[in-house]
Design a protein around this motif. Structure first.
Motif, PDB file in Angstrom:
ATOM      1  N   ILE A 149      -7.229 -77.250  75.615  1.00 52.62           N
ATOM      2  CA  ILE A 149      -6.204 -78.477  75.189  1.00 52.62           C
ATOM      3  C   ILE A 149      -5.888 -79.487  76.276  1.00 52.62           C
ATOM      4  O   ILE A 149      -5.747 -80.550  76.040  1.00 52.62           O
ATOM      5  CB  ILE A 149      -4.863 -77.479  74.852  1.00 52.62           C
ATOM      6  CG1 ILE A 149      -5.455 -76.796  73.487  1.00 52.62           C
ATOM      7  CG2 ILE A 149      -3.666 -78.455  74.493  1.00 52.62           C
ATOM      8  CD1 ILE A 149      -4.338 -75.840  72.930  1.00 52.62           C
ATOM      9  N   LEU A 150      -5.320 -78.755  77.522  1.00 57.45           N
ATOM     10  CA  LEU A 150      -5.113 -79.726  78.576  1.00 57.45           C
ATOM     11  C   LEU A 150      -6.325 -80.657  78.896  1.00 57.45           C
ATOM     12  O   LEU A 150      -6.097 -81.738  79.519  1.00 57.45           O
ATOM     13  CB  LEU A 150      -4.632 -78.846  79.767  1.00 57.45           C
ATOM     14  CG  LEU A 150      -3.293 -78.049  79.551  1.00 57.45           C
ATOM     15  CD1 LEU A 150      -2.771 -77.363  80.743  1.00 57.45           C
ATOM     16  CD2 LEU A 150      -1.994 -79.331  79.183  1.00 57.45           C
ATOM     17  N   ALA A 196      -6.411 -83.341  76.798  1.00 52.25           N
ATOM     18  CA  ALA A 196      -4.894 -84.009  76.424  1.00 52.25           C
ATOM     19  C   ALA A 196      -5.094 -85.497  76.764  1.00 52.25           C
ATOM     20  O   ALA A 196      -5.981 -85.975  77.729  1.00 52.25           O
ATOM     21  CB  ALA A 196      -3.746 -83.601  77.257  1.00 52.25           C
ATOM     22  N   ASN A 197      -4.374 -86.197  76.322  1.00 53.40           N
ATOM     23  CA  ASN A 197      -4.357 -87.812  76.585  1.00 53.40           C
ATOM     24  C   ASN A 197      -3.638 -87.918  78.083  1.00 53.40           C
ATOM     25  O   ASN A 197      -2.458 -88.296  78.093  1.00 53.40           O
ATOM     26  CB  ASN A 197      -3.432 -88.159  75.537  1.00 53.40           C
ATOM     27  CG  ASN A 197      -3.227 -89.810  75.655  1.00 53.40           C
ATOM     28  OD1 ASN A 197      -4.220 -90.300  76.125  1.00 53.40           O
ATOM     29  ND2 ASN A 197      -2.245 -90.383  75.122  1.00 53.40           N
ATOM     30  N   ILE A 198      -4.712 -87.941  78.812  1.00 51.66           N
ATOM     31  CA  ILE A 198      -4.114 -88.139  80.426  1.00 51.66           C
ATOM     32  C   ILE A 198      -4.582 -89.208  80.988  1.00 51.66           C
ATOM     33  O   ILE A 198      -5.684 -89.594  80.810  1.00 51.66           O
ATOM     34  CB  ILE A 198      -4.572 -86.888  81.263  1.00 51.66           C
ATOM     35  CG1 ILE A 198      -3.994 -85.652  80.550  1.00 51.66           C
ATOM     36  CG2 ILE A 198      -4.478 -87.111  82.686  1.00 51.66           C
ATOM     37  CD1 ILE A 198      -4.482 -84.194  81.356  1.00 51.66           C
ATOM     38  N   GLU A 199      -3.546 -90.007  81.419  1.00 50.58           N
ATOM     39  CA  GLU A 199      -4.110 -91.302  81.930  1.00 50.58           C
ATOM     40  C   GLU A 199      -3.819 -91.081  83.716  1.00 50.58           C
ATOM     41  O   GLU A 199      -2.872 -90.944  84.093  1.00 50.58           O
ATOM     42  CB  GLU A 199      -3.020 -92.226  81.716  1.00 50.58           C
ATOM     43  CG  GLU A 199      -3.036 -92.796  80.203  1.00 50.58           C
ATOM     44  CD  GLU A 199      -1.932 -93.888  80.142  1.00 50.58           C
ATOM     45  OE1 GLU A 199      -1.549 -94.808  81.043  1.00 50.58           O
ATOM     46  OE2 GLU A 199      -1.449 -93.653  79.037  1.00 50.58           O
ATOM     47  N   TYR A 200      -5.077 -91.216  84.344  1.00 51.76           N
ATOM     48  CA  TYR A 200      -5.029 -90.968  85.772  1.00 51.76           C
ATOM     49  C   TYR A 200      -6.437 -91.559  86.302  1.00 51.76           C
ATOM     50  O   TYR A 200      -7.357 -91.395  85.779  1.00 51.76           O
ATOM     51  CB  TYR A 200      -5.032 -89.213  85.941  1.00 51.76           C
ATOM     52  CG  TYR A 200      -4.821 -88.930  87.309  1.00 51.76           C
ATOM     53  CD1 TYR A 200      -3.941 -89.635  88.193  1.00 51.76           C
ATOM     54  CD2 TYR A 200      -6.023 -88.353  88.088  1.00 51.76           C
ATOM     55  CE1 TYR A 200      -3.927 -89.209  89.537  1.00 51.76           C
ATOM     56  CE2 TYR A 200      -6.013 -88.273  89.673  1.00 51.76           C
ATOM     57  CZ  TYR A 200      -4.736 -88.627  90.363  1.00 51.76           C
ATOM     58  OH  TYR A 200      -4.664 -88.188  91.696  1.00 51.76           O
TER      59      TYR A 200
END
Lengths: 133, 133
Positions: free
Chosen positions: A98-99, A102-106
DNA sequence: TTCCTTGCAAATCGTTTGCATAATG
DNA sequence: CATTATGCAAACGATTTGCAAGGAA
């Protein structure tokens, strides 16, 4: 850097495997000392670090500033009780995926994550129910 | 327990707001001392704790054993660079909800969670690309 | 004046380390 | 024998604390 057997290390690992409450180095020391009174705290620390590096146990850093250790190296998570401070296991399958999705901006590269939960453990829940119906 | 103004506390908070790199107590001390040379480390620790309790800043426990502080109290996550140790922000909307709805088996009550990521930050990525094409 | 806050230094706490000795392979 | 592990005690680094003096309300 070959690893040689030591009775102390064996006892530390044995003890850890009997416990499900993720003890600290000090608790390990107190307990192993009952079977092996001459063991020193330094040895306990050294072996806990070594066993962690070898992947035979897991070191848990749970935000209380004290390292906890867990002989259960399977994939699972932990809950810290905000009332008694105890650490218990949670099954939470799929959190990694899931993580990961996830919708991660990096702008760098994410390799992994650390997650733990906090809340009230079963024991403390029962206790508070008993006194505040 | 009423809170009274202090120039030291104000300077600590002001400094923290200028920084996006989540400094430690020691770094705060070093920097505030340039504007207020008589400030003591104890005062820095006391005020960082107080400000954290008041919710004016956030204390980050990122598994390196040193507390970091962040004046940005908005909902966001952190990435620790495994190469340089730096801490940077990540936007990761919805992780809270996702974890809240995850398939968690636990007999107590879960109130919240702590999650941080580790990986390689943008700077270190560029750097390693430069030397290993 | 009251009570919060500070500076300073000493104390605490978890953890690491140097070193001479003991145990393993 | 070569090398790894140990016990012990001292050292460490981050944080906390006791106390008398200073500053805010």
């Amino acid at each position: 850097m070959a690893i040689k057997y030591s009775r102390q290390r064996q006892l530390i690992k044995d003890f850890l495997m009997t416990r499900k409450d993720h003890p600290t180095a000090d608790v390990v020391y107190m307990n192993v000392r009952q079977k092996y009174p001459n063991i020193s705290l330094g040895t306990v620390y050294r072996n806990l670090s070594l066993l962690s590096e070898l992947g035979e146990i897991r070191r848990l850093r749970l935000g209380d500033g004290i390292d906890h250790y867990d002989a259960d190296t399977s994939d699972h998570y932990h809950v810290i009780c905000t009332q008694c401070g105890g650490v218990s296991d949670v099954k939470a399958d799929g959190i990694g995926d899931i993580l990961g999705n996830a919708n991660i901006e990096y702008d760098g590269e994410i390799q992994g994550h650390v997650t733990y939960f906090y809340g009230i453990c079963e024991k403390c829940l029962k206790y508070s129910r008993a006194c505040c119906p």
